[in-house]
Design an enzyme around this catalytic site. Structure first.
Site, PDB file in Angstrom:
ATOM      1  N   GLY A  77       0.669   1.165  -5.559  1.00 50.51           N
ATOM      2  CA  GLY A  77       1.206   1.637  -6.822  1.00 50.51           C
ATOM      3  C   GLY A  77       1.862   2.988  -6.609  1.00 50.51           C
ATOM      4  O   GLY A  77       1.719   3.618  -5.548  1.00 50.51           O
ATOM      5  N   TYR A  78       2.571   3.438  -7.633  1.00 47.90           N
ATOM      6  CA  TYR A  78       3.369   4.658  -7.508  1.00 47.90           C
ATOM      7  C   TYR A  78       2.886   5.721  -8.483  1.00 47.90           C
ATOM      8  O   TYR A  78       2.734   5.470  -9.671  1.00 47.90           O
ATOM      9  CB  TYR A  78       4.854   4.331  -7.705  1.00 47.90           C
ATOM     10  CG  TYR A  78       5.345   3.546  -6.523  1.00 47.90           C
ATOM     11  CD1 TYR A  78       5.903   4.186  -5.432  1.00 47.90           C
ATOM     12  CD2 TYR A  78       5.147   2.175  -6.446  1.00 47.90           C
ATOM     13  CE1 TYR A  78       6.289   3.483  -4.309  1.00 47.90           C
ATOM     14  CE2 TYR A  78       5.524   1.458  -5.322  1.00 47.90           C
ATOM     15  CZ  TYR A  78       6.094   2.126  -4.261  1.00 47.90           C
ATOM     16  OH  TYR A  78       6.459   1.430  -3.135  1.00 47.90           O
ATOM     17  N   LEU A  79       2.658   6.903  -7.929  1.00 46.57           N
ATOM     18  CA  LEU A  79       2.234   8.061  -8.713  1.00 46.57           C
ATOM     19  C   LEU A  79       3.442   8.845  -9.195  1.00 46.57           C
ATOM     20  O   LEU A  79       3.357   9.594 -10.154  1.00 46.57           O
ATOM     21  CB  LEU A  79       1.316   8.956  -7.880  1.00 46.57           C
ATOM     22  CG  LEU A  79       0.081   8.265  -7.303  1.00 46.57           C
ATOM     23  CD1 LEU A  79      -0.634   9.180  -6.334  1.00 46.57           C
ATOM     24  CD2 LEU A  79      -0.846   7.808  -8.408  1.00 46.57           C
TER      25      LEU A  79
END
Length: 156
Positions: free
Chosen positions: A28-30
């Protein structure tokens, strides 16, 4: 500083994956900032935090750090929301090169991407017959973009 140079292609025929073992990846992407994406990834019982710079041609800066898997799971659950990428990665040798072939699941089901890391942007390499169109410069096929706009909504 690490530099990643990779070419990316759609896969038009996945029969070559039959009988091969792959490894499940969850990521996932922060951050989705144009100048830098920040990714958390889990593979088996290992996890990493990766910062990737803006893409120029087939190159971009890349920094990767191992992190505790429990921290990665918490980040995916609490900070990445619904935009988590789920895929199986296959390492496929072909004429002296190793392709990373990702078969996507969930909202990105049906998408298969092959990536090849190179030493320099104009390095020649043999093209396996299962390769389809090149999507190296197409931001719709960046994993960070697929986490926000899944393949099922991409106009391919």
């Amino acid at each position: 500083m690490g530099i990643e140079i990779e070419r990316k292609f759609r896969v038009r025929d996945s029969a070559f994956l039959d009988g091969r073992d792959g490894e499940r990846l969850t990521q996932g992407y922060l951050s989705h900032d144009k100048r830098a994406t920040v990714r958390v990834r889990i593979k088996g019982e290992q996890a990493w935090l990766t910062i990737k710079g803006e893409t120029h041609g087939a190159s971009r800066s890349e920094f990767e750090y191992p992190i505790p898997p429990d921290d990665a799971r918490a980040m995916l659950d609490e900070l990445c929301g619904e935009g988590v990428i789920d895929k199986t990665r296959y390492l496929v040798p072909h004429q002296g090169h190793t392709w990373e072939v990702d078969v996507f699941h969930g909202d990105n089901q049906g998408l298969i991407i092959a990536e090849l890391e190179l030493d320099h942007e104009d390095q020649p390499f043999p093209h396996p017959d299962w390769l389809g169109d090149e999507v190296t410069g197409d931001p719709r096929y960046y994993n960070s973009a697929l986490s926000k706009t899944p393949y099922k909504t991409v106009d391919s």
